[in-house]
Design an enzyme around this catalytic site. Structure first.
Site, mmCIF file in Angstrom:
data_model
loop_
_atom_site.group_PDB
_atom_site.id
_atom_site.type_symbol
_atom_site.label_atom_id
_atom_site.label_comp_id
_atom_site.label_asym_id
_atom_site.label_seq_id
_atom_site.Cartn_x
_atom_site.Cartn_y
_atom_site.Cartn_z
ATOM 1 N N HIS A 133 -3.275 -3.202 -5.777
ATOM 2 C CA HIS A 133 -3.195 -2.941 -4.599
ATOM 3 C C HIS A 133 -4.836 -2.903 -4.170
ATOM 4 C CE1 HIS A 133 -3.480 0.830 -1.363
ATOM 5 N NE2 HIS A 133 -3.395 -0.313 -0.731
ATOM 6 N N ASN A 152 -3.971 6.536 -1.400
ATOM 7 C CA ASN A 152 -3.502 6.733 -0.309
ATOM 8 C C ASN A 152 -2.608 8.040 -0.242
ATOM 9 O OD1 ASN A 152 -4.526 4.646 1.131
ATOM 10 N ND2 ASN A 152 -2.503 3.386 0.821
ATOM 11 N N SER A 173 0.834 -1.223 0.084
ATOM 12 C CA SER A 173 0.209 0.055 -0.030
ATOM 13 C C SER A 173 0.830 1.294 -0.051
ATOM 14 C CB SER A 173 -1.081 -0.017 1.137
ATOM 15 O OG SER A 173 -0.068 -0.094 2.404
ATOM 16 N N GLU A 214 -6.107 -0.727 -7.454
ATOM 17 C CA GLU A 214 -5.178 0.134 -8.003
ATOM 18 C C GLU A 214 -3.961 -0.799 -8.582
ATOM 19 O OE1 GLU A 214 -4.392 4.407 -5.651
ATOM 20 O OE2 GLU A 214 -3.570 2.527 -4.832
#
Length: 647
Positions: A439, A489, A418, A451
């Protein structure tokens, strides 16, 4: 059986059998699914002209597509509805066509297999009879509310009189789909049949002269004008619970038109105009198109290429990935040194299977596909190997070297990291060109976005195949470049950190969360941080260079190993999967914009740096990866629609 070609008709074929039953097969050209475009509806009108001139003993409407009966209206045509007059014309066209179908003097039947959605279900409701194919993934729904509109071609009128208003409103207000067997128990379809005898059953039923289904007993009386206000008030309470701040007008419009006009939408032109011209509806339409764009990205490869997935790591993320892949029909081997972790992962999978699958046979089949593999033998046979161990780069690199030596040469090696650089993790690999980032987000079963991370060393084919894998398991692939925090993120971390700084300043977590819930978020930033995991938030912040300025409240939680929902304590105590928030105070007036400012700024920077290709993909990532309020169209769209906002 005689074959009749119809001049000028492209999307339908018509055959008349020896019993004088007309079989109308809907097979939209140049499309993997059937949609009710303007041309399709004009052609259906022509077919009805032809049948009126020479009436059959009965009409069966079926699909020529493997994917399903009909996916509904052609949403791409909605972009041209820039005036109320055009919108009303579209509504009137569909209403009159389906009303004509419902009024034919000969019996009609819809033979439904696969998806039957929106206008497709309204088409089926206009038929006298409906049969659903039980041994296919048949789903029936009126999901228009998710586009910010309502069923406008007769569904809002016919469905409540067929299955009762309580069930009908539940379907229309949530957009949820129901399976064939549930549809039969609700009398939405007359019966379910297996595919091998579907046409014989359809022929018998359309000629049976059986009475058309109607709601009976209490459900029938709840459609009475005197009782409708009671039903509407109860439904409105549920709507208010889901949307307490009235950001989504469509559910309330559905209740209003059903109660006051019995679902006859042409009697409510002002309601149609207000709804379809609203910013909320335009943004929800745009979100739908973004979703279709992501789906298309994964359709460039063989949709069944992946049969066996090997997952390394049975922690929260690895367990979720393994369970989801098994649920979606793939064979999964799950590796972990700790057998207790594998056992816990099996328990997590059991909960998913029991919740999502509706027969013991399907649950058992999913169980059989999930194979405990503590020694990692499955890596030799898998089409794709996904690493989901802790975020330690040295441990990951050593694992990758071991896996690469055992994997098939045509298999994909993927990391679910991540926050770590894929380029760095690929160091030491003999074949970095087949190494990708895939991800997932927590919880895997609930979050639609994945992702797919591209690196400079990566070959095109493995990357494209990774996009296809994500699509194959029913998720939305978002292509991103290898960059700290990737997209979601990277954009989310500054927003969450700013919310934590507000806590450091003395605001209660519940008060901070309330500000964003009032804005329209499905959950506030601190609850979201607990769900994501506070250690993940810390790692993302470190990758973005924020390690010198992490909020004190975040550091305190981590020091005490309170990592959020997964540990049972974070900013909130978690019981039975729910946070215990307590009472919230009144949020400061400018708090929502303060929290959004770093999010919008970072999203803009990610587009500028090429982490994602454009603003649309940035908005899609935040909506499908974090739940960013869909009615806003995404953070960048929202900021453009509010010129007074300055991040």
């Amino acid at each position: 059986m005689t074959h009749g070609s119809i001049e000028g008709i492209r999307h339908f074929s018509l055959e008349v059998d020896r019993q004088d039953i007309a079989w109308l097969t809907f097979d939209m050209v140049h499309s993997p699914v059937n949609r009710l475009s303007r041309q399709v509806m004009d052609e259906l009108d022509q077919v009805l002209d032809m049948l009126t001139a020479r009436p059959p003993a009965g009409l069966v409407i079926q699909s020529g597509k493997q994917a399903g009966f009909c996916a509904g209206a052609d949403i791409s045509e909605f972009a041209g509805l820039d005036t109320p007059e055009k919108t009303l014309a579209l509504v009137a066209r569909g209403w009159k066509l389906f009303d004509r179908l419902a009024s034919t003097p000969w019996p009609t039947l819809a033979l439904i297999g696969g998806h039957c959605l929106g206008g497709g279900l309204e088409l089926a409701l206009a038929c006298k009879y409906r049969l659903a194919i039980a041994d296919e993934p048949t789903r029936l729904a009126l999901p228009e509310v998710r586009l910010g509109i309502f069923p406008a071609w007769g569904g809002m009128m016919r469905l409540p009189h067929l299955i009762g208003p309580q069930r009908a409103l539940n379907m229309m207000l949530t957009g949820r789909s129901i399976r064939a067997r549930q549809a039969a128990s609700w009398k939405l379809v007359d019966a379910t049949v297996p595919r091998r005898i579907a046409q014989q059953a359809a022929a018998r039923h359309v000629l049976s002269n059986a009475p058309a289904k109607r709601a009976r007993g209490l459900e029938k009386w709840l459609n009475h004008p005197w009782l409708k206000p009671l039903v509407a008030r109860r439904a409105a309470k549920s709507v208010d619970k889901q949307d307490p701040h009235h950001h989504y007008p469509a559910p309330r419009a559905i209740l209003d038109v059903w109660q006051k006009q019995d679902g006859r939408v042409l009697r409510s032109p002002d309601e149609i105009e207000d709804l379809t011209q609203s910013a909320s509806t335009r943004n929800l339409m745009r979100v739908f198109m973004l979703q279709e764009r992501l789906k298309h990205l994964g359709r460039q490869t063989d949709p069944t290429r992946f049969g066996h997935v090997h997952v390394v790591g049975a922690g929260t993320m690895g367990a979720g990935i393994a369970a989801w892949c098994a649920f979606r029909g793939l064979r999964v081997s799950l590796q972990d040194l700790d057998r207790d972790h594998i056992a816990k992962a099996q328990g997590q999978a059991a909960a998913l299977f029991d919740k999502r699958l509706h027969s013991r046979r399907d649950v058992q089949a999913a169980w059989d596909r999930l194979i405990p593999d503590p020694d990692g033998h499955g890596a030799r046979h898998a089409d794709i190997v996904i690493e989901a161990i802790s975020e330690n780069p040295e441990h990951k690199q050593q694992l990758f070297k071991d896996l690469e030596a055992r994997m098939r040469p045509d298999a994909i090696l993927a990391s679910n990291t991540s926050s770590l650089s894929l380029t760095t993790l690929a160091e030491g690999l003999i074949h970095p060109e087949r190494f990708v980032g895939i991800h997932f987000f927590n919880p895997v079963a609930s979050m639609p976005l994945v992702e797919v991370i591209q690196t400079p060393l990566q070959a095109t084919t493995p990357f494209q195949n990774a996009l296809g894998f994500v699509t194959q398991i029913g998720k939305l692939p978002l292509p991103v470049q290898d960059s700290p925090g990737f997209l979601v993120n990277a954009v989310l971390a500054p927003y969450l950190v700013e919310a934590m700084r507000a806590v450091d300043e003395g605001l209660a977590p519940a008060t901070v969360d309330l500000a964003m819930e009032q804005f329209g978020m499905p959950m506030g930033p601190l609850e979201l941080a607990d769900v994501v995991g506070l250690d993940i938030i810390r790692d993302a912040g470190n990758q973005l260079g924020m390690h010198h300025s992490l909020p004190a409240c975040l550091q305190a939680c981590i020091d005490e190993n309170n990592l959020g929902k997964k540990s049972g304590q974070g900013f909130y105590a978690w019981q039975d999967g729910q946070p215990e928030k307590g009472l919230a105070g009144t949020p400061p007036e400018s708090l929502a914009e303060r929290l959004l400012a770093p999010l919008v700024k970072q999203a803009t920077a990610c587009v500028r740096k090429g982490v994602v290709a454009d603003d649309d993909l940035a908005d899609a990532g935040m909506i499908f990866g974090t739940g960013f309020a869909p009615f806003t169209g995404g953070p960048l769209t929202w900021s453009r629609q509010h010129p007074d906002f300055h991040p």
